[in-house]
Design a protein around this motif. Structure first.
Motif, PDB file in Angstrom:
ATOM      1  N   ALA A   1       4.783  -7.076  -4.814  1.00  0.00           N
ATOM      2  CA  ALA A   1       4.246  -6.290  -5.939  1.00  0.00           C
ATOM      3  C   ALA A   1       2.715  -6.255  -5.878  1.00  0.00           C
ATOM      4  O   ALA A   1       2.093  -5.194  -6.076  1.00  0.00           O
ATOM      5  CB  ALA A   1       4.713  -6.902  -7.262  1.00  0.00           C
ATOM      6  N   GLN A   2       2.141  -7.411  -5.578  1.00  0.00           N
ATOM      7  CA  GLN A   2       0.662  -7.471  -5.494  1.00  0.00           C
ATOM      8  C   GLN A   2       0.146  -6.544  -4.396  1.00  0.00           C
ATOM      9  O   GLN A   2      -0.857  -5.837  -4.575  1.00  0.00           O
ATOM     10  CB  GLN A   2       0.213  -8.917  -5.229  1.00  0.00           C
ATOM     11  CG  GLN A   2      -1.299  -9.102  -5.240  1.00  0.00           C
ATOM     12  CD  GLN A   2      -1.913  -8.722  -6.590  1.00  0.00           C
ATOM     13  OE1 GLN A   2      -1.448  -9.191  -7.642  1.00  0.00           O
ATOM     14  NE2 GLN A   2      -2.901  -7.833  -6.564  1.00  0.00           N
ATOM     15  N   ALA A   3       0.822  -6.558  -3.239  1.00  0.00           N
ATOM     16  CA  ALA A   3       0.397  -5.700  -2.114  1.00  0.00           C
ATOM     17  C   ALA A   3       0.458  -4.225  -2.518  1.00  0.00           C
ATOM     18  O   ALA A   3      -0.436  -3.444  -2.175  1.00  0.00           O
ATOM     19  CB  ALA A   3       1.272  -5.958  -0.896  1.00  0.00           C
ATOM     20  N   ILE A   4       1.510  -3.874  -3.228  1.00  0.00           N
ATOM     21  CA  ILE A   4       1.625  -2.464  -3.656  1.00  0.00           C
ATOM     22  C   ILE A   4       0.515  -2.138  -4.668  1.00  0.00           C
ATOM     23  O   ILE A   4      -0.090  -1.063  -4.612  1.00  0.00           O
ATOM     24  CB  ILE A   4       3.030  -2.193  -4.246  1.00  0.00           C
ATOM     25  CG1 ILE A   4       4.101  -2.428  -3.169  1.00  0.00           C
ATOM     26  CG2 ILE A   4       3.140  -0.764  -4.771  1.00  0.00           C
ATOM     27  CD1 ILE A   4       5.535  -2.432  -3.697  1.00  0.00           C
ATOM     28  N   LEU A   5       0.271  -3.089  -5.544  1.00  0.00           N
ATOM     29  CA  LEU A   5      -0.805  -2.861  -6.517  1.00  0.00           C
ATOM     30  C   LEU A   5      -2.171  -2.793  -5.812  1.00  0.00           C
ATOM     31  O   LEU A   5      -3.054  -2.036  -6.234  1.00  0.00           O
ATOM     32  CB  LEU A   5      -0.816  -3.982  -7.573  1.00  0.00           C
ATOM     33  CG  LEU A   5       0.369  -3.972  -8.542  1.00  0.00           C
ATOM     34  CD1 LEU A   5       0.380  -5.250  -9.376  1.00  0.00           C
ATOM     35  CD2 LEU A   5       0.324  -2.756  -9.454  1.00  0.00           C
ATOM     36  N   ASP A   6      -2.363  -3.598  -4.741  1.00  0.00           N
ATOM     37  CA  ASP A   6      -3.634  -3.574  -3.997  1.00  0.00           C
ATOM     38  C   ASP A   6      -3.846  -2.251  -3.286  1.00  0.00           C
ATOM     39  O   ASP A   6      -4.977  -1.904  -2.933  1.00  0.00           O
ATOM     40  CB  ASP A   6      -3.659  -4.708  -2.958  1.00  0.00           C
ATOM     41  CG  ASP A   6      -3.789  -6.080  -3.606  1.00  0.00           C
ATOM     42  OD1 ASP A   6      -4.205  -6.138  -4.780  1.00  0.00           O
ATOM     43  OD2 ASP A   6      -3.485  -7.091  -2.933  1.00  0.00           O
TER      44      ASP A   6
ATOM     45  N   VAL B   1       8.877  -3.231 -10.770  1.00  0.00           N
ATOM     46  CA  VAL B   1       8.376  -2.504 -11.945  1.00  0.00           C
ATOM     47  C   VAL B   1       7.961  -3.511 -13.025  1.00  0.00           C
ATOM     48  O   VAL B   1       6.932  -3.353 -13.683  1.00  0.00           O
ATOM     49  CB  VAL B   1       9.445  -1.510 -12.471  1.00  0.00           C
ATOM     50  CG1 VAL B   1       9.041  -0.954 -13.842  1.00  0.00           C
ATOM     51  CG2 VAL B   1       9.638  -0.365 -11.482  1.00  0.00           C
ATOM     52  N   GLY B   2       8.791  -4.539 -13.134  1.00  0.00           N
ATOM     53  CA  GLY B   2       8.467  -5.592 -14.092  1.00  0.00           C
ATOM     54  C   GLY B   2       7.156  -6.301 -13.763  1.00  0.00           C
ATOM     55  O   GLY B   2       6.503  -6.869 -14.637  1.00  0.00           O
ATOM     56  N   GLN B   3       6.748  -6.251 -12.518  1.00  0.00           N
ATOM     57  CA  GLN B   3       5.485  -6.885 -12.114  1.00  0.00           C
ATOM     58  C   GLN B   3       4.305  -5.919 -12.229  1.00  0.00           C
ATOM     59  O   GLN B   3       3.194  -6.217 -11.779  1.00  0.00           O
ATOM     60  CB  GLN B   3       5.580  -7.381 -10.670  1.00  0.00           C
ATOM     61  CG  GLN B   3       6.586  -8.509 -10.485  1.00  0.00           C
ATOM     62  CD  GLN B   3       6.278  -9.714 -11.370  1.00  0.00           C
ATOM     63  OE1 GLN B   3       5.165 -10.209 -11.391  1.00  0.00           O
ATOM     64  NE2 GLN B   3       7.274 -10.152 -12.134  1.00  0.00           N
ATOM     65  N   GLY B   4       4.550  -4.738 -12.763  1.00  0.00           N
ATOM     66  CA  GLY B   4       3.438  -3.828 -13.020  1.00  0.00           C
ATOM     67  C   GLY B   4       3.344  -2.650 -12.078  1.00  0.00           C
ATOM     68  O   GLY B   4       2.439  -1.815 -12.210  1.00  0.00           O
ATOM     69  N   VAL B   5       4.269  -2.530 -11.130  1.00  0.00           N
ATOM     70  CA  VAL B   5       4.219  -1.394 -10.208  1.00  0.00           C
ATOM     71  C   VAL B   5       4.838  -0.178 -10.905  1.00  0.00           C
ATOM     72  O   VAL B   5       5.901  -0.288 -11.527  1.00  0.00           O
ATOM     73  CB  VAL B   5       4.976  -1.699  -8.901  1.00  0.00           C
ATOM     74  CG1 VAL B   5       4.893  -0.512  -7.943  1.00  0.00           C
ATOM     75  CG2 VAL B   5       4.429  -2.959  -8.254  1.00  0.00           C
ATOM     76  N   GLY B   6       4.172   0.945 -10.810  1.00  0.00           N
ATOM     77  CA  GLY B   6       4.662   2.149 -11.464  1.00  0.00           C
ATOM     78  C   GLY B   6       6.010   2.568 -10.881  1.00  0.00           C
ATOM     79  O   GLY B   6       6.163   2.600  -9.657  1.00  0.00           O
TER      80      GLY B   6
END
Lengths: 348, 124
Positions: free
Chosen positions: A264-269, A306-311
């Protein structure tokens, strides 16, 4: 006996008459030339020593100048004798003046600095002869005008600050931080770091001040920290662990949360990433069931991310069933490899 | 015709009178300036200017007496100019003389100082 009177011939009379008429003119011409020469010589002498005469024999100078003016006038009117008398008067005055002004000390110098008053911009203040504008006759107590007196100024001809003993404050590394305030005066660096360059200890291209992991190399996108459980390749986010689910179900085991958090972090980055989550099974069981299970597990992973903030629009979930095996399904080890979740990068 | 002759006559009369009048006026002006300078004691501070003005004024009078009015006026103007210049020069020279007495006791004093441009009047 009577002597015969010899009369002059007409030619002799003519010569005599010409001499009588022309001689005064010739003499006058010679006189004018001489007067002009003497006037010139006098004027040259007076020009060379004018200030001396002015200071030491002012009256003689005045008389000489007036007499020269008169001589010029008389000469211009063609009167050589008054002109000669005037020029002699001028010469006498110059001689008198010369006697009075032969001593050069006579040049007035009120402040005694050796610069005559006429050349001295400060005739009552002695020049300090400190090799700075010494020719103007004015003392220069603060040559560079920086407010620090020359005696206390270590750089008397370069403006500086009192704090720096009159020397200019330099910025040797031109980083905008003046040397006295610069902890690294020869290496450019921002003011916030006292003029020192900000280090990048782990050489990952992320300077230490913004590197969340300054001692470990990591991508810029992850604020300089390495991804421990994943690796981003050209077309995938590769996971170094498996995503574990409860047997025969789509519930993700707790032990996989850390891995998925990093995904999730990688996708957010990488804000432009769009990811397709693929669920794969082995061939145990019916293909239809396997396909359903793999879809449910991919959905479960998507929901977790999604729960970790990824759209949600950046994530797709696809159940692939047992159709894309990586290994041999006839062995337990092969089947373990084939049960997997993959994260494919659709868009960067 | 008579009027024309009269006009010409008057013009000739006035033109002939121009030179003497102007020269005489310039001499009077110079004489006044010189007298004023002497009265105020500026001749002590500006010996060059006063002596030269005096010389030019004498010459101007002499030339006027010989009916050389143009040059007489020129000399008289010069005399007036020199005499007038002492108005500014005298205080300056006096100040310098005083400061010389204090600042440089060994220095010969009592000498005049040329004007700021370093040049006096005269024939130069």
């Amino acid at each position: 006996m009577k002597q015969a009177i010899r009369l002059p011939s007409p030619a002799r009379i003519a010569v005599f008459a010409a001499a009588v008429v022309l001689l005064p003119s010739a003499l006058a011409c010679v006189g004018h030339s001489q007067i002009a020469q003497r006037t010139k010589a006098l004027e040259a002498l007076m020009a060379d020593h004018h200030d001396q005469f002015y200071a030491c024999a002012p009256k003689a100078l005045a008389r000489a100048e007036v007499a020269i003016a008169r001589a010029r006038h008389e000469s211009s009117r063609g009167r050589p004798f008054p002109a000669k008398a005037a020029i002699e008067e001028a010469e006498a005055a110059v001689r008198e003046g010369w006697k009075g002004s032969g001593d050069t000390i006579c040049m007035p110098d009120a402040d005694g600095d050796g610069i005559p008053d006429r050349d001295d911009k400060c005739p009552t203040l002695a020049e300090d002869f400190d090799s700075f504008q010494d020719e103007d006759g004015c003392p220069d107590p603060d040559n560079d005008g920086d407010g620090v007196k020359d005696g206390d100024d270590q750089c008397p001809i370069a403006p500086g600050t009192p704090a720096n003993r009159g020397c200019p404050v330099k910025d040797s590394d031109a980083d905008g931080v003046m040397d006295p305030d610069d902890s690294c005066p020869t290496v450019p660096g921002p003011r916030i770091n006292r003029g020192c360059p900000i280090q990048d200890g782990d050489k990952d291209g992320v300077s230490d001040d913004v590197d969340r992991c300054p001692t470990e190399a990591g991508p810029v996108e992850n604020s300089g920290c390495p991804y421990a459980l994943i690796a981003i390749t050209e077309d995938q986010i590769q996971v170094k662990q498996k995503v574990f689910f409860q047997t025969g179900k789509a519930a993700i085991k707790k032990e996989s949360f850390e891995l998925l958090n990093e995904v999730a972090q990688a996708i957010l980055d990488h804000p432009k990433f769009k990811i397709r989550i693929e669920g794969h099974t082995d061939t145990v069981g019916k293909p239809k069931v396997n396909q359903k299970l793999s879809q449910a597990r991919a959905d479960a992973v998507r929901m977790y991310l999604v729960g970790q903030g990824v759209g949600p629009d950046r994530l797709q979930a696809a159940g692939m069933g047992d159709e894309v095996p990586l290994d041999d399904n006839s062995t337990e080890a092969g089947r373990a490899v084939n049960r997997r979740v993959e994260f494919h990068i659709l868009q960067k | 015709m008579r009027m024309v002759v009269l006009g010409l006559g008057l013009a000739a009369f006035f033109c002939a009178g121009c030179g003497p009048i102007q020269a005489s006026s310039a001499i009077t002006r110079a004489d006044d300036s010189l007298r004023e300078a002497r009265t105020r004691g500026w001749d002590k501070e500006c010996p060059y200017e006063i002596t030269a003005a005096d010389g030019y004024l004498t010459a101007a009078r002499d030339l006027a007496g010989r009916a050389e009015f143009d040059v007489a006026r020129e000399f008289a103007d010069k005399a007036a100019q020199l005499a007038s210049s002492t108005r500014d020069l005298a205080p300056r020279n006096a100040r310098l003389r005083e400061s010389r007495g204090k600042a440089a006791p060994g220095d010969p004093s009592g000498k005049a100082v040329p004007p700021a441009d370093g040049r006096s009047g005269g024939t130069r």
